[in-house]
Design a protein around this motif. Structure first.
Motif, PDB file in Angstrom:
ATOM      1  N   UNK A   9     -12.898   2.250  10.791  1.00 27.59           N
ATOM      2  CA  UNK A   9     -13.531   3.031   9.769  1.00 27.59           C
ATOM      3  C   UNK A   9     -14.266   4.067  10.413  1.00 27.59           C
ATOM      4  N   UNK A  60      -7.709  -3.526  -2.544  1.00 31.67           N
ATOM      5  CA  UNK A  60      -7.580  -2.069  -2.134  1.00 31.67           C
ATOM      6  C   UNK A  60      -6.581  -1.500  -2.935  1.00 31.67           C
ATOM      7  N   UNK A  89     -19.954   1.327   6.143  1.00 31.86           N
ATOM      8  CA  UNK A  89     -19.192   1.994   5.488  1.00 31.86           C
ATOM      9  C   UNK A  89     -20.028   2.038   4.120  1.00 31.86           C
ATOM     10  N   UNK A  90     -20.974   1.070   3.842  1.00 26.09           N
ATOM     11  CA  UNK A  90     -21.433   1.133   2.555  1.00 26.09           C
ATOM     12  C   UNK A  90     -22.418   2.379   2.368  1.00 26.09           C
ATOM     13  N   UNK A 141     -20.458   5.129   1.564  1.00 25.84           N
ATOM     14  CA  UNK A 141     -20.122   5.418   0.027  1.00 25.84           C
ATOM     15  C   UNK A 141     -21.014   5.973  -0.770  1.00 25.84           C
ATOM     16  N   UNK A 185     -13.726  -2.916  -2.547  1.00 25.41           N
ATOM     17  CA  UNK A 185     -13.179  -3.095  -1.431  1.00 25.41           C
ATOM     18  C   UNK A 185     -13.676  -3.357  -0.164  1.00 25.41           C
ATOM     19  N   UNK A 186     -14.603  -2.677   0.023  1.00 24.19           N
ATOM     20  CA  UNK A 186     -15.633  -2.826   1.198  1.00 24.19           C
ATOM     21  C   UNK A 186     -15.860  -4.443   1.243  1.00 24.19           C
ATOM     22  N   UNK A 229     -13.056  -6.548   2.405  1.00 27.73           N
ATOM     23  CA  UNK A 229     -12.450  -6.621   3.820  1.00 27.73           C
ATOM     24  C   UNK A 229     -13.647  -7.426   4.547  1.00 27.73           C
ATOM     25  N   UNK A 278     -12.972  12.328  -2.666  1.00 29.02           N
ATOM     26  CA  UNK A 278     -12.460  11.320  -3.349  1.00 29.02           C
ATOM     27  C   UNK A 278     -11.321  10.521  -2.488  1.00 29.02           C
ATOM     28  N   UNK A 311      -7.005   1.905  -5.222  1.00 32.47           N
ATOM     29  CA  UNK A 311      -6.527   2.978  -4.714  1.00 32.47           C
ATOM     30  C   UNK A 311      -5.986   3.832  -6.141  1.00 32.47           C
ATOM     31  N   UNK A 340       0.843  -1.205   0.126  1.00 30.37           N
ATOM     32  CA  UNK A 340       0.054   0.041   0.146  1.00 30.37           C
ATOM     33  C   UNK A 340       0.706   1.160  -0.085  1.00 30.37           C
ATOM     34  N   UNK A 360     -12.616   9.440   1.245  1.00 28.24           N
ATOM     35  CA  UNK A 360     -13.491   8.448   1.452  1.00 28.24           C
ATOM     36  C   UNK A 360     -13.447   7.134   0.515  1.00 28.24           C
ATOM     37  N   UNK A 361     -13.095   7.709  -0.558  1.00 26.73           N
ATOM     38  CA  UNK A 361     -12.775   6.600  -1.495  1.00 26.73           C
ATOM     39  C   UNK A 361     -11.271   6.009  -1.580  1.00 26.73           C
ATOM     40  N   UNK A 362     -10.207   6.645  -1.356  1.00 25.03           N
ATOM     41  CA  UNK A 362      -9.105   6.174  -1.007  1.00 25.03           C
ATOM     42  C   UNK A 362      -8.700   5.889   0.505  1.00 25.03           C
ATOM     43  N   UNK A 363      -9.604   5.979   1.414  1.00 27.06           N
ATOM     44  CA  UNK A 363      -9.570   5.696   2.610  1.00 27.06           C
ATOM     45  C   UNK A 363      -8.510   6.487   3.375  1.00 27.06           C
ATOM     46  N   UNK A 399      -9.040   4.978  -8.217  1.00 29.71           N
ATOM     47  CA  UNK A 399      -9.686   6.430  -7.630  1.00 29.71           C
ATOM     48  C   UNK A 399      -8.689   7.284  -8.113  1.00 29.71           C
ATOM     49  N   UNK A 427     -15.014   1.066  -4.636  1.00 24.02           N
ATOM     50  CA  UNK A 427     -14.973   1.064  -3.463  1.00 24.02           C
ATOM     51  C   UNK A 427     -15.743   0.213  -2.568  1.00 24.02           C
ATOM     52  N   UNK A 428     -16.873  -0.338  -3.200  1.00 23.38           N
ATOM     53  CA  UNK A 428     -17.774  -1.126  -2.721  1.00 23.38           C
ATOM     54  C   UNK A 428     -17.292  -2.523  -2.894  1.00 23.38           C
ATOM     55  N   UNK A 453      -9.622  -6.149   8.706  1.00 22.07           N
ATOM     56  CA  UNK A 453      -9.278  -5.016   8.526  1.00 22.07           C
ATOM     57  C   UNK A 453      -8.700  -4.337   9.737  1.00 22.07           C
TER      58      UNK A 453
END
Lengths: 324, 127
Positions: free
Chosen positions: B5, A301, B19-20, B23, A99-100, A103, B74, A305, A27, B77-80, A308, A96-97, B1
């Motif tokens: 989060x 993930x 989390x969903x 998003x 990735x979620x 997890x 972005x 990245x 990462x 939230x998308x790239x955490x 995104x 992103x969904x 994880x």
């Protein structure tokens, strides 16, 4: 990858068990790459800004350049690019969904969301190819003066641009494209425009409701339209007809605009393309269960990245190319 | 994880249950901003175009600010980035901001200077 699949056995610091800043090796490297790539894109966009500031008063207005939507005729500034932006954001969401879901170790949902992401990416790249095609083909045609400036033609009453094909006079001419076989053997020229400067000029003279529009932007933010006398005078300095855009000539105005358009959206499109390829690789890895065996979907993930990031770059390209 | 989060956006104003949910919430927010940008880009309200604020039209400032807002969500939230270590986040964010501000400043000032030279210089460029 060893460090990311640790299954609990104790490793010493020198063996890679220590994770600086709580980020795994892979990462962290993806972030290194993204950061350097972000700086590359910033360099391009700043160079664009430089050239634009240089030619502030003659820069093409994006609203007047990108007005096409596939399958529809008419003047729709921005709509298609907005659609493309939405598609890319949408594919970012499915990523992103994925990735979620990764997890939560839900393999089937990861597969489904990755698939949606790939489809979104393909639609985006296809749209960009179409946008390029339209830009290269051009819409109205224009003439270029000896000084390299572009003159477009507008209707005096409506102010709308007029295509040169609509008024140019057909004049029989001996002029043919110079190829190796019919001229000097060691040189040749490209395809000739459909009309010659003379044909455009004659057609312009016989249509009294036509005016010339120059590149210069007036204080209201519109391109300057010349009077009929000025137009006729200006047309005398025309040296060639330009149809569409390439790296050397651009019917929409400044050639640098076309150069930067091809370069920046091309480089971004290349990123989307490679993103799709990487996504497909990971997609098949998910299907065959590679990450299920690793008990970690971190690879999804990491590719996420990158995906995104591509979306992030597009947000900036969209603003600086189409909006500002 | 490994990381926890964080599920709230707008500094805790809006808190999501999962989390969903977050998003989808961010997607709606980003879509609204894009819609505003496109609408402004098509309409180009006269009062935002005819004046100059800090060397640029107010409309262009609005576009740039909205873009940065979009970029923030972005990345966060998308790239955490919201869930990452604070100093990882800072090194990722502040490095390009510093370098890009510097580069943009240098190049735009220079471009503006060349523009002046073209305008008032003795050379004729448009013939």
């Amino acid at each position: 990858m060893d460090t990311t699949v640790t299954t609990g056995e104790k490793q010493n610091v020198w063996g890679g068990a220590n994770q600086p800043l709580d980020a795994s090796y892979g990462k962290m490297m993806m972030w290194f790459f993204i950061l350097s790539d972000a700086l590359t894109f910033s360099g391009f966009l700043c160079a664009y800004g430089f050239s634009r500031f240089k030619f502030m008063e003659t820069w093409p207005i994006a609203d007047e350049v990108f007005t096409h939507v596939p399958f529809f005729h008419g003047n729709f500034p921005m709509y298609y690019v907005a659609f493309m932006t939405f598609i890319l954001i949408m594919s970012s969401v499915t990523m992103v969904l994925a990735v979620d879901a990764g997890h939560k170790m839900q393999k089937n949902r990861v597969i489904w969301y990755m698939f949606m992401t790939i489809i979104g990416g393909i639609i985006f790249v296809g749209s960009q190819a179409w946008e390029w095609g339209t830009f290269i083909k051009g819409s109205y045609g224009a003439v270029e003066t000896k000084g390299g400036r572009i003159l477009q033609f507008v209707d005096a009453e409506s102010g709308h641009q007029v295509a040169i094909a609509d008024f140019a006079k057909e004049i029989a001419s001996e002029r043919t494209a110079h190829e190796r076989k019919n001229g000097i053997w060691f040189t040749k020229e490209g395809t000739l425009p459909t009309y010659t400067v003379n044909e455009v000029a004659e057609g312009f003279k016989s249509n009294s409701n036509l005016l010339v529009r120059t590149e210069t932007i007036n204080e209201h933010g519109h391109k300057t339209v010349l009077s009929r006398e000025e137009s006729l005078k200006k047309l005398m300095s025309a040296s060639q007809v330009v149809e569409g855009a390439n790296l050397i000539h651009n019917e929409y105005g400044s050639r640098l605009f076309a150069d930067f358009f091809f370069f920046i959206t091309g480089f971004h499109g290349f990123h989307v393309f490679s993103g799709i390829v990487i996504n497909i690789v990971i997609f098949f890895n998910v299907i065959v269960g590679t990450y299920e065996k690793r008990r970690s979907y971190e690879m999804v993930e990491k590719v996420g990245l990158y995906w995104h990031f591509v979306d992030l770059v597009w947000v900036f390209v969209f603003t600086f190319f189409y909006l500002v | 994880m490994a990381h926890e989060q964080k599920l709230e956006i707008f500094r805790g104003l809006l808190k999501f249950k999962s989390n969903v949910g977050k998003i989808w919430g961010v997607l709606i927010f980003l879509s609204i901003i894009t819609a505003i940008e496109v609408a402004l880009g098509i309409v180009r309200p006269a009062f935002l175009v005819d004046s100059i604020v800090l060397g640029m039209k107010p409309l262009n400032w609005i576009f740039i600010i909205l873009t940065l807002v979009k970029a923030y969500y972005i990345a966060w939230d998308f790239m955490h980035l919201r869930d990452e270590n604070k100093f990882l986040r800072r090194s990722i964010v502040w490095t390009p901001i510093f370098l890009v501000l510097y580069l943009a400043f240098i190049l735009l000032v220079e471009g503006n200077y060349i523009h002046e030279v073209y305008k008032v210089g003795f050379m004729k460029w448009n013939f």
